[in-house]
Design an enzyme around this catalytic site. Structure first.
Site, mmCIF file in Angstrom:
data_model
loop_
_atom_site.group_PDB
_atom_site.id
_atom_site.type_symbol
_atom_site.label_atom_id
_atom_site.label_comp_id
_atom_site.label_asym_id
_atom_site.label_seq_id
_atom_site.Cartn_x
_atom_site.Cartn_y
_atom_site.Cartn_z
ATOM 1 N N GLU A 29 8.008 15.800 15.740
ATOM 2 C CA GLU A 29 8.692 15.831 14.353
ATOM 3 C C GLU A 29 8.076 16.618 13.305
ATOM 4 O O GLU A 29 6.576 16.544 12.861
ATOM 5 C CB GLU A 29 8.374 14.270 13.876
ATOM 6 C CG GLU A 29 9.338 13.803 12.506
ATOM 7 C CD GLU A 29 9.109 12.461 12.218
ATOM 8 O OE1 GLU A 29 10.131 11.841 11.883
ATOM 9 O OE2 GLU A 29 7.975 11.875 12.357
ATOM 10 N N CYS A 55 12.898 10.311 8.338
ATOM 11 C CA CYS A 55 12.398 9.929 9.721
ATOM 12 C C CYS A 55 13.640 10.050 10.263
ATOM 13 O O CYS A 55 13.628 10.424 11.572
ATOM 14 C CB CYS A 55 11.833 8.640 9.695
ATOM 15 S SG CYS A 55 12.641 7.309 8.966
ATOM 16 N N LYS A 83 0.946 -1.117 0.013
ATOM 17 C CA LYS A 83 0.097 -0.109 -0.019
ATOM 18 C C LYS A 83 0.944 1.249 0.180
ATOM 19 O O LYS A 83 1.342 1.526 1.088
ATOM 20 C CB LYS A 83 -0.971 -0.025 1.079
ATOM 21 C CG LYS A 83 -1.522 1.260 1.548
ATOM 22 C CD LYS A 83 -2.308 1.956 0.595
ATOM 23 C CE LYS A 83 -3.344 3.122 1.140
ATOM 24 N NZ LYS A 83 -2.130 4.330 1.116
ATOM 25 N N SER A 130 4.397 7.473 10.081
ATOM 26 C CA SER A 130 4.473 8.280 11.552
ATOM 27 C C SER A 130 4.324 7.409 12.622
ATOM 28 O O SER A 130 3.526 6.345 12.543
ATOM 29 C CB SER A 130 3.444 9.283 11.141
ATOM 30 O OG SER A 130 2.161 8.979 11.308
#
Length: 461
Positions: free
Chosen positions: A367, A261, A151, A204
């Site tokens: 973040e 990230c 996905k 996330s």
């Protein structure tokens, strides 16, 4: 949307539960035959995928750069050669996926282990590096004998869909399935599907929490590579010029605008060299060129979408009210380009460094996922560790020092899954990449895509 211009350039399928069901069914039907193949035969298929990627590297790189704003020099020069290499490398690991161990338990008793694939592996990939992440998840899963459903993120699905078209005639039907669409409409049905046997997510922390809850009914094994707020720690004895580059254009002011990230977004500098080092960082970013991701001269591209651009802008707009001081940067969109530029409506933010009084500010805790870093001084080694570990995240960290003893001490003391010393963002070498805390757990490898079965055999007669 093309993030360099803010214009629509392609349309992708808005798949739903019916498509999710079809993909899982295709993967389940293909699994017995794929798992039964000898490792050498599976390796031949994966090598064929590597060849297809190499043959179409220029096309895939252009799609990727246009779709998510990752600059063409990074995608064409690094990502796509890396993707071809990874498929080739996974082909070489197919044998490891069936290699167990044996032990003599007693005079007539033998114990052994078998490595077996899980079945159907779901890979949920982010928008910042679709093809490398797709390869890490699908390549490892397929090498281990699993089939896969991928996905992609709705913000950047085009390269994954084109990749699927290119390998459709290379892999057996149903072995690899790509399903685009919104997370709540197709991602959720996939995560909850009883026919999915393992899930690997890169995304996330919030998404990781949603996936964990949604998959709990079937107790699927998870690998979650999530967010980070990584410290990059510079000691006075470091090579300060190298560290200045390592803390800026290498770690956070990157080709994909800090949308990674493990970006080193908290820069900690020993107090005695703080002012000097800030000026070195200013000089290191002076040559950054913002512009069209497809232009080879561009060294930093745009934010991926209008939504993400607004998030980054929101952090910048609120920083001064928290007590942050802008050292450099902060400008956006039209302020960065001449009048009439086609990029004035693109999602551009220039490299931005904020000096903060301490680690309590929102820009230090959350973040941002953009070209924004904070810088703060520390007094000594213990103080650096305290500040660095003052976060719920634990993905990565950097240390700059010429002391080997300090490098080892810091590597042990930092709460992070990956620590770089005198470098940053270098991956590979067979090293696992996994976080701790809010940064998740588990990683993508061939062996992680297998489970061990123990067998005890009594030799009678």
């Amino acid at each position: 949307m093309n993030p360099s211009t803010g214009e629509v350039w392609a349309r992708v399928p808005r798949s739903g539960a019916v498509d999710a069901e079809a993909a899982v069914e295709a993967a389940r039907s293909a699994f017995p035959g794929w798992a039964a193949l000898p490792p050498a035969r599976r390796a031949m298929y994966l090598k064929a995928v590597a060849r297809v990627v190499a043959e179409h590297a220029a096309e895939l790189a252009e799609i990727e750069a246009r779709d998510n704003g990752r600059i063409i020099r990074d995608v064409a020069g690094g990502d796509l050669p890396g993707v071809a290499y990874m498929w080739d490398a996974f082909a070489g690991e197919c044998d490891a996926a069936v290699r167990g161990m044996s032990t003599q338990v007693g005079p007539t008793t033998v114990g052994l282990t078998r490595r077996e694939p899980y079945g159907v592996v779901l890979g949920i990939i982010p928008w910042n590096a679709p093809l490398p992440t797709l390869t890490a998840k699908a390549g490892a899963a397929l090498a281990a004998g699993n089939t896969a459903v991928i996905k992609p993120a709705e913000q950047a699905s085009a390269s994954s869909l084109r990749f699927a078209e290119l390998v459709a005639d290379v892999l057996p039907p149903g072995v690899l399935n790509i399903v685009a669409g919104l997370g709540e409409e197709v991602g959720d049905p996939l995560v909850r599907h009883a026919g999915i046997d393992r899930i690997s997510l890169t995304g996330s922390t919030a998404t990781g929490q949603v996936v964990t809850r949604a998959s709990a009914d079937h107790l699927k094994p998870l690998a979650l590579e999530l967010g980070g707020k990584s410290p990059n720690i510079v000691f006075a004895d470091a090579d300060l010029d190298a560290a200045a580059v390592g803390a800026t254009t290498t770690a956070v002011f990157t080709g994909n605008a800090g949308q990674v990230c493990y970006a080193g977004t908290r820069i900690l500098v020993e107090r005695s060299v703080f002012d000097d080092f800030v000026e070195r960082m200013r000089a290191a970013v002076a040559g950054v060129v913002l512009g069209d991701a497809l232009d080879p001269a561009t060294t930093m591209g745009p934010i991926v979408s209008a939504e993400q651009f607004a998030r980054v802008a929101g952090f910048l707009d609120g920083a001064a009210g928290e007590g942050a001081e802008t050292v450099f940067g902060g400008r956006r969109q039209a302020a960065l380009f001449p009048d009439g530029s086609p990029y004035a409506e693109g999602y551009f933010v220039e490299p931005t460094l904020l000096r903060v009084p301490d680690n309590t500010l929102r820009v230090c805790r959350e973040e941002i996922f953009g070209p924004v870093a904070v810088v703060m001084p520390f007094a000594d080694e213990d103080d650096a560790v305290r500040i660095a570990n003052d976060t719920g995240y634990g993905l990565a960290a950097g240390v700059w020092t010429q002391s080997l003893a300090r490098a080892h001490r810091m590597s042990a003391a930092l709460h992070a899954g990956f620590v770089w010393v005198n470098t940053y963002r270098r991956l590979g070498g067979g090293l696992p990449f996994a976080g701790i805390g809010d940064s998740g757990y588990g990683h993508d490898s061939v062996l992680e895509n297998t489970r061990e079965k123990s067998v005890m055999i009594e030799l009678l007669g």
